[in-house]
Design a protein around this motif. Structure first.
Motif, PDB file in Angstrom:
ATOM      1  N   ASP A   1       0.790  -1.069   0.103  1.00  0.00           N
ATOM      2  CA  ASP A   1      -0.041   0.042  -0.069  1.00  0.00           C
ATOM      3  C   ASP A   1       0.903   1.218  -0.136  1.00  0.00           C
ATOM      4  O   ASP A   1       0.331   2.318  -0.060  1.00  0.00           O
ATOM      5  CB  ASP A   1      -0.879   0.075   1.254  1.00  0.00           C
ATOM      6  CG  ASP A   1      -2.045  -1.142   0.947  1.00  0.00           C
ATOM      7  OD1 ASP A   1      -2.469  -1.491  -0.137  1.00  0.00           O
ATOM      8  OD2 ASP A   1      -2.494  -1.508   2.359  1.00  0.00           O
ATOM      9  N   ALA A   2       2.229   1.093  -0.265  1.00  0.00           N
ATOM     10  CA  ALA A   2       3.200   2.290   0.109  1.00  0.00           C
ATOM     11  C   ALA A   2       3.423   2.953  -1.320  1.00  0.00           C
ATOM     12  O   ALA A   2       3.227   2.116  -2.320  1.00  0.00           O
ATOM     13  CB  ALA A   2       4.468   1.884   0.650  1.00  0.00           C
ATOM     14  N   ILE A   3       3.707   3.938  -1.600  1.00  0.00           N
ATOM     15  CA  ILE A   3       3.990   4.795  -2.768  1.00  0.00           C
ATOM     16  C   ILE A   3       5.432   5.115  -2.869  1.00  0.00           C
ATOM     17  O   ILE A   3       6.109   5.567  -1.833  1.00  0.00           O
ATOM     18  CB  ILE A   3       3.417   6.226  -2.781  1.00  0.00           C
ATOM     19  CG1 ILE A   3       1.762   6.029  -2.854  1.00  0.00           C
ATOM     20  CG2 ILE A   3       3.705   6.817  -4.089  1.00  0.00           C
ATOM     21  CD1 ILE A   3       1.178   5.163  -3.781  1.00  0.00           C
ATOM     22  N   VAL A   4       6.136   4.871  -3.808  1.00  0.00           N
ATOM     23  CA  VAL A   4       7.436   4.488  -4.101  1.00  0.00           C
ATOM     24  C   VAL A   4       7.882   5.613  -5.113  1.00  0.00           C
ATOM     25  O   VAL A   4       7.305   5.650  -6.237  1.00  0.00           O
ATOM     26  CB  VAL A   4       8.282   3.441  -4.085  1.00  0.00           C
ATOM     27  CG1 VAL A   4       7.852   2.754  -5.389  1.00  0.00           C
ATOM     28  CG2 VAL A   4       9.853   3.629  -4.272  1.00  0.00           C
ATOM     29  N   ALA A   5       9.200   6.517  -4.901  1.00  0.00           N
ATOM     30  CA  ALA A   5       9.797   7.471  -5.932  1.00  0.00           C
ATOM     31  C   ALA A   5      11.187   7.002  -6.070  1.00  0.00           C
ATOM     32  O   ALA A   5      11.572   6.705  -4.810  1.00  0.00           O
ATOM     33  CB  ALA A   5       9.239   8.756  -6.178  1.00  0.00           C
ATOM     34  N   LEU A   6      11.706   6.503  -7.152  1.00  0.00           N
ATOM     35  CA  LEU A   6      13.164   5.945  -7.225  1.00  0.00           C
ATOM     36  C   LEU A   6      14.033   6.670  -8.232  1.00  0.00           C
ATOM     37  O   LEU A   6      13.430   6.807  -9.254  1.00  0.00           O
ATOM     38  CB  LEU A   6      13.318   4.593  -6.917  1.00  0.00           C
ATOM     39  CG  LEU A   6      12.654   3.931  -8.184  1.00  0.00           C
ATOM     40  CD1 LEU A   6      13.481   2.568  -8.171  1.00  0.00           C
ATOM     41  CD2 LEU A   6      11.141   3.591  -8.077  1.00  0.00           C
TER      42      LEU A   6
ATOM     43  N   SER B   1       6.293   6.212   0.991  1.00  0.00           N
ATOM     44  CA  SER B   1       5.536   7.236   1.911  1.00  0.00           C
ATOM     45  C   SER B   1       3.939   6.613   1.760  1.00  0.00           C
ATOM     46  O   SER B   1       3.868   5.656   0.971  1.00  0.00           O
ATOM     47  CB  SER B   1       5.349   8.459   1.221  1.00  0.00           C
ATOM     48  OG  SER B   1       4.899   8.683   0.012  1.00  0.00           O
ATOM     49  N   SER B   2       2.939   7.210   2.416  1.00  0.00           N
ATOM     50  CA  SER B   2       1.531   6.877   2.486  1.00  0.00           C
ATOM     51  C   SER B   2       1.137   7.644   1.136  1.00  0.00           C
ATOM     52  O   SER B   2       1.816   8.499   0.563  1.00  0.00           O
ATOM     53  CB  SER B   2       1.014   7.135   3.876  1.00  0.00           C
ATOM     54  OG  SER B   2       1.035   8.594   3.717  1.00  0.00           O
ATOM     55  N   ARG B   3      -0.192   7.338   0.843  1.00  0.00           N
ATOM     56  CA  ARG B   3      -0.722   8.281  -0.145  1.00  0.00           C
ATOM     57  C   ARG B   3      -0.918   9.627  -0.085  1.00  0.00           C
ATOM     58  O   ARG B   3      -1.364  10.247  -1.109  1.00  0.00           O
ATOM     59  CB  ARG B   3      -2.176   7.554  -0.525  1.00  0.00           C
ATOM     60  CG  ARG B   3      -1.921   5.901  -1.013  1.00  0.00           C
ATOM     61  CD  ARG B   3      -3.430   5.286  -1.464  1.00  0.00           C
ATOM     62  NE  ARG B   3      -3.561   6.044  -2.711  1.00  0.00           N
ATOM     63  CZ  ARG B   3      -3.470   5.763  -3.880  1.00  0.00           C
ATOM     64  NH1 ARG B   3      -2.670   4.829  -4.088  1.00  0.00           N
ATOM     65  NH2 ARG B   3      -4.126   6.471  -4.728  1.00  0.00           N
ATOM     66  N   THR B   4      -0.695   9.931   1.347  1.00  0.00           N
ATOM     67  CA  THR B   4      -0.889  11.367   1.625  1.00  0.00           C
ATOM     68  C   THR B   4       0.346  12.185   1.178  1.00  0.00           C
ATOM     69  O   THR B   4       0.335  13.564   0.961  1.00  0.00           O
ATOM     70  CB  THR B   4      -1.144  11.485   2.987  1.00  0.00           C
ATOM     71  OG1 THR B   4       0.026  11.303   3.656  1.00  0.00           O
ATOM     72  CG2 THR B   4      -2.356  10.856   3.460  1.00  0.00           C
ATOM     73  N   GLY B   5       1.514  11.503   0.995  1.00  0.00           N
ATOM     74  CA  GLY B   5       2.730  12.158   0.589  1.00  0.00           C
ATOM     75  C   GLY B   5       3.504  12.065   1.944  1.00  0.00           C
ATOM     76  O   GLY B   5       4.914  12.342   2.054  1.00  0.00           O
ATOM     77  N   ASP B   6       2.898  11.995   3.161  1.00  0.00           N
ATOM     78  CA  ASP B   6       3.639  11.908   4.486  1.00  0.00           C
ATOM     79  C   ASP B   6       4.485  10.928   4.472  1.00  0.00           C
ATOM     80  O   ASP B   6       4.100   9.618   4.048  1.00  0.00           O
ATOM     81  CB  ASP B   6       2.649  12.403   5.435  1.00  0.00           C
ATOM     82  CG  ASP B   6       2.309  13.518   5.732  1.00  0.00           C
ATOM     83  OD1 ASP B   6       2.875  14.529   5.050  1.00  0.00           O
ATOM     84  OD2 ASP B   6       1.478  13.791   6.502  1.00  0.00           O
ATOM     85  N   LEU B   7       5.576  10.854   5.558  1.00  0.00           N
ATOM     86  CA  LEU B   7       6.250   9.771   5.793  1.00  0.00           C
ATOM     87  C   LEU B   7       6.092   9.495   7.214  1.00  0.00           C
ATOM     88  O   LEU B   7       5.954  10.484   8.120  1.00  0.00           O
ATOM     89  CB  LEU B   7       7.798   9.884   5.565  1.00  0.00           C
ATOM     90  CG  LEU B   7       8.372   9.837   4.070  1.00  0.00           C
ATOM     91  CD1 LEU B   7       7.801  10.927   3.288  1.00  0.00           C
ATOM     92  CD2 LEU B   7       9.806  10.195   4.108  1.00  0.00           C
ATOM     93  N   GLY B   8       6.109   8.205   7.632  1.00  0.00           N
ATOM     94  CA  GLY B   8       5.921   7.949   9.157  1.00  0.00           C
ATOM     95  C   GLY B   8       4.872   6.903   9.622  1.00  0.00           C
ATOM     96  O   GLY B   8       5.141   6.215  10.699  1.00  0.00           O
TER      97      GLY B   8
ATOM     98  N   ARG C   1      13.004   9.469   8.498  1.00  0.00           N
ATOM     99  CA  ARG C   1      12.034   8.577   8.809  1.00  0.00           C
ATOM    100  C   ARG C   1      10.644   9.474   8.797  1.00  0.00           C
ATOM    101  O   ARG C   1       9.528   8.422   8.186  1.00  0.00           O
ATOM    102  CB  ARG C   1      12.203   8.142  10.293  1.00  0.00           C
ATOM    103  CG  ARG C   1      11.040   7.325  10.929  1.00  0.00           C
ATOM    104  CD  ARG C   1      11.055   5.860  10.269  1.00  0.00           C
ATOM    105  NE  ARG C   1       9.833   5.188  10.806  1.00  0.00           N
ATOM    106  CZ  ARG C   1       8.738   4.882  10.417  1.00  0.00           C
ATOM    107  NH1 ARG C   1       8.431   5.663   9.111  1.00  0.00           N
ATOM    108  NH2 ARG C   1       7.750   4.449  10.838  1.00  0.00           N
ATOM    109  N   GLU C   2      10.459  10.384   9.337  1.00  0.00           N
ATOM    110  CA  GLU C   2       8.918  11.137   9.069  1.00  0.00           C
ATOM    111  C   GLU C   2       9.052  12.316   8.460  1.00  0.00           C
ATOM    112  O   GLU C   2      10.207  13.137   8.354  1.00  0.00           O
ATOM    113  CB  GLU C   2       8.658  11.254  10.719  1.00  0.00           C
ATOM    114  CG  GLU C   2       8.508  10.143  11.576  1.00  0.00           C
ATOM    115  CD  GLU C   2       8.063  10.511  12.837  1.00  0.00           C
ATOM    116  OE1 GLU C   2       7.813  11.420  13.282  1.00  0.00           O
ATOM    117  OE2 GLU C   2       8.070   9.496  13.686  1.00  0.00           O
ATOM    118  N   ALA C   3       8.178  12.805   7.682  1.00  0.00           N
ATOM    119  CA  ALA C   3       7.937  13.969   7.108  1.00  0.00           C
ATOM    120  C   ALA C   3       6.312  14.092   7.239  1.00  0.00           C
ATOM    121  O   ALA C   3       5.605  13.521   6.528  1.00  0.00           O
ATOM    122  CB  ALA C   3       8.445  13.939   5.587  1.00  0.00           C
TER     123      ALA C   3
END
Length: 635
Positions: free
Chosen positions: A11-16, A24-31, A47-49
């Motif tokens: 369920d996570a979103i990745v950019a690489l 990150s989550s689908r909100t764009g936030d991390l953590g 770890r968190e954004a």
């Protein structure tokens, strides 16, 4: 947060852009999820954004409405700021968060757009929590952050620890440094207008043993369409899968620091941003119809690291192609596995290297480049022939007690089972490895002949002996039919489970045509074909489970290799049936195929269930699209 469980990824979103990635989550936030973070090489730097905005002086979270994966490296997150909107039902204030990852850097552009009749003001606040946790600790579900310190630096902040450095830049923001780094922007968005700002994280870890490939794109999605002549009808799903696959493969390119001109494909995200012999070879081989150059450079990279000595601690042997390369020791807590930084524990990478060299030569690899690899070819062929055990088969056993117990592509501890579910005991001689070895010896002999080199005939004699031994020793008969065993165990007994491994024999030459047709029919039967691809193990085996890593799941690369073999063996209908199942699965995963997924039957479920810990993108899963495209074109 420590669970002792490997993080889920589905369920996570990745950019690489290897060796850098953001989950990150689908909100764009991390953590919120254990996998979340900004990673570079083998370290998680953030770890968190968390992004918030002010409403009447209090913090509020944007309400997410969209995620657009523009490419492998760019994701745009859309949200609404209803706390500062007007009273009408149509939302008029939007936030776009565009994240772009390049090698060693992450950039985000924040854009507020308003359709209100008057200007609107708020404060955007981004809280970034540094981490510096080793990637293997994250994988083990036991993250332990290294010590770090943060300080103001020019128009941003700098975070350092254990030799790693992260520099944060946000020219238009107020910056506060404490137990986290906080960026704040005062936003005034004009009527019917927009406001924007950017922040960037630049990442450096001198311990890296790999580097990014060329910053110039090697492949784009349009390459997939251009590769198909307009007069050939191709399922639009195959075009879409190929386009997305090429974007992912482009982002997975890496090189070794001292030879940046020779690129290879990292095995996959998030755990395998490095060189893996088997994975990088198969990915290059499946991609060969589209780009022979990546095969040539992968061959050179692995040749430079080819074994020259005998070392049981690393499983190195003269002529052997390595399994994996890392910056330091790799530990799998709870599994008793501790691997050295340079590890040779693979039985199949060496014959696969030879087979790829022969295929790349036929595909147009410059003769001078092929000839330069002849010493490595001879060393690899010598390893194949001399490593065959007393019974004349290539086998493996971990001599250290803390290496990989299984050293074929199905390398989990329970992957080699009898039909009753009992684990086979090693040394193990895998069926497909004998096929790879036969193909390598025959193709290596042909290659030596074509270059005017000596030594071809003894290879052909050895290969014919292997073919005879295989026919005598590997075949079993069970209620499911007659087929090759997955392996011979330590006592030379054929392990009788029906698995996808036998599909890798197709097209290698170790079987006769009638045997190939029989195997193709068996593998497209109900017990092996899920309708979404090929299961790794038959549903009639006691150990079958649709969410077993190697005991019933579907691996796209595995299915594509088998379909490719079917096409080479002339089993056209069976090959196309496998491709059709993979296309149905690809569509359900929005055309980014994961490492593996559940083996549930298509007749029982409209969509394949994710294997929640599956990596994505994975190089050989992406390259499977190109193999399927070539199958459709050729048959």
């Amino acid at each position: 947060m420590s669970s002792g469980l490997q993080p889920f990824l589905s369920d996570a979103i990745v950019a690489l852009r290897a060796p850098t990635q953001v989950w990150s989550s689908r909100t764009g936030d991390l953590g919120a999820q254990p996998i979340d973070g900004v990673y570079h090489g083998d370290t998680r730097f953030i770890r968190e954004a968390e992004l918030t905005y002010t409403v009447d002086g209090a913090a509020s979270s944007p309400e997410p409405i969209s995620v657009a994966e523009v490419s492998a490296s760019t994701v745009e997150f859309g949200a609404l700021l209803r706390g500062i909107d007007d009273r009408w039902p149509d939302p008029k204030v939007r936030l776009l968060r565009t994240r772009t990852v390049s090698a060693g850097a992450v950039r985000e552009r924040l854009t507020v757009r308003s359709h209100l009749e008057a200007s609107v003001s708020t404060t955007l606040r981004l809280r970034l929590a540094p981490d510096l946790t080793p990637l293997q600790d994250v994988k083990a579900g036991e993250p332990h952050s290294r010590d770090w310190r943060a300080e103001r630096h020019e128009a941003g902040a700098r975070v350092t620890g254990d030799g790693a450095t992260m520099t944060l830049s946000a020219p238009d923001a107020r910056i506060d440094v404490g137990d986290a780094v906080t960026l704040e922007w005062d936003v005034t968005c004009p009527e019917h207008g927009e406001w924007s700002a950017e922040w960037t994280a630049t990442l450096d870890d001198p311990a890296l043993v790999v580097r990014a490939g060329s910053p110039e794109p090697r492949w784009t999605g349009t390459d997939a369409s251009a590769a198909v002549p307009t007069e050939i009808h191709v399922d639009p799903r195959l075009r879409r899968w190929s386009e997305r696959a090429l974007s992912d493969l482009d982002a997975l390119r890496l090189a070794l620091p001292h030879h940046p001109e020779d690129e290879f494909l990292a095995a996959g995200a998030p755990w395998f941003f490095t060189l893996f012999g088997r994975d990088s070879l198969w990915a290059a081989r499946l991609l060969l119809p589209h780009d022979a150059g990546i095969a040539a450079s992968t061959l050179r990279v692995l040749a430079r690291l080819q074994g020259t000595a005998t070392d049981p601690a690393t499983a190195e042997q003269p002529g052997k192609i390595l399994h994996e390369l890392r910056a330091g020791q790799f530990v799998m807590p709870g599994e008793g596995i501790v691997l050295p930084p340079v590890y040779y524990g693979t039985v199949d990478a060496t014959p696969l290297w030879v087979a790829l060299l022969a295929e790349a030569s036929r595909a147009g690899m410059p003769k001078a480049e092929v000839r330069a690899l002849i010493p490595h070819l001879r060393a690899a062929l010598d390893w194949i022939v001399t490593s065959a055990g007393d019974d004349g088969f290539l086998d493996y056993v971990d001599e250290t007690g803390h290496g990989l117990s299984n050293q074929g592509w199905k390398d989990s501890g329970d992957s080699i089972q009898w039909r009753d579910g009992t684990l086979a005991e090693g040394p193990i001689a895998l069926c497909e490895v004998q096929g790879y070895a036969y193909e390598a010896a025959m193709a290596g002999a042909d290659l030596l002949d074509s270059l005017g080199e000596a030594g071809a005939e003894p290879l052909r004699v050895w290969a014919q002996g292997l073919r005879t031994r295989f026919a005598e020793r590997f075949w079993v008969t069970t209620p499911e039919g007659t087929y090759p065993a997955i392996a011979l165990d330590r006592d030379g007994r054929p392990v009788d489970t029906l698995t996808s491994n036998i599909g890798h024999l197709l097209g290698t030459g170790i079987l006769d045509p009638d045997q190939e047709r029989s195997i193709a029919r068996l593998l497209t039967g109900a017990s092996m074909s899920s309708g979404f691809g090929l299961r790794t193990m038959s549903t009639d085996a006691a150990g079958y489970w649709p969410l077993s890593y190697h005991g019933g799941s579907v691996w796209p690369h595995d299915a594509a290799i088998v379909a490719r073999g079917m096409a080479r063996a002339g089993c056209r209908d069976e090959a196309l049936a496998i491709v059709d199942g993979l296309l149905a699965a690809a569509e359900s995963f929005d055309f980014r195929m994961p490492e593996l997924y559940a083996g549930d039957a298509r007749s029982d479920t409209p969509l394949p269930a994710p294997y929640p810990a599956a990596c994505r993108p994975q190089a050989w899963s992406a390259a499977a699209a190109i193999a399927c495209l070539e199958i459709v074109r050729s048959v």
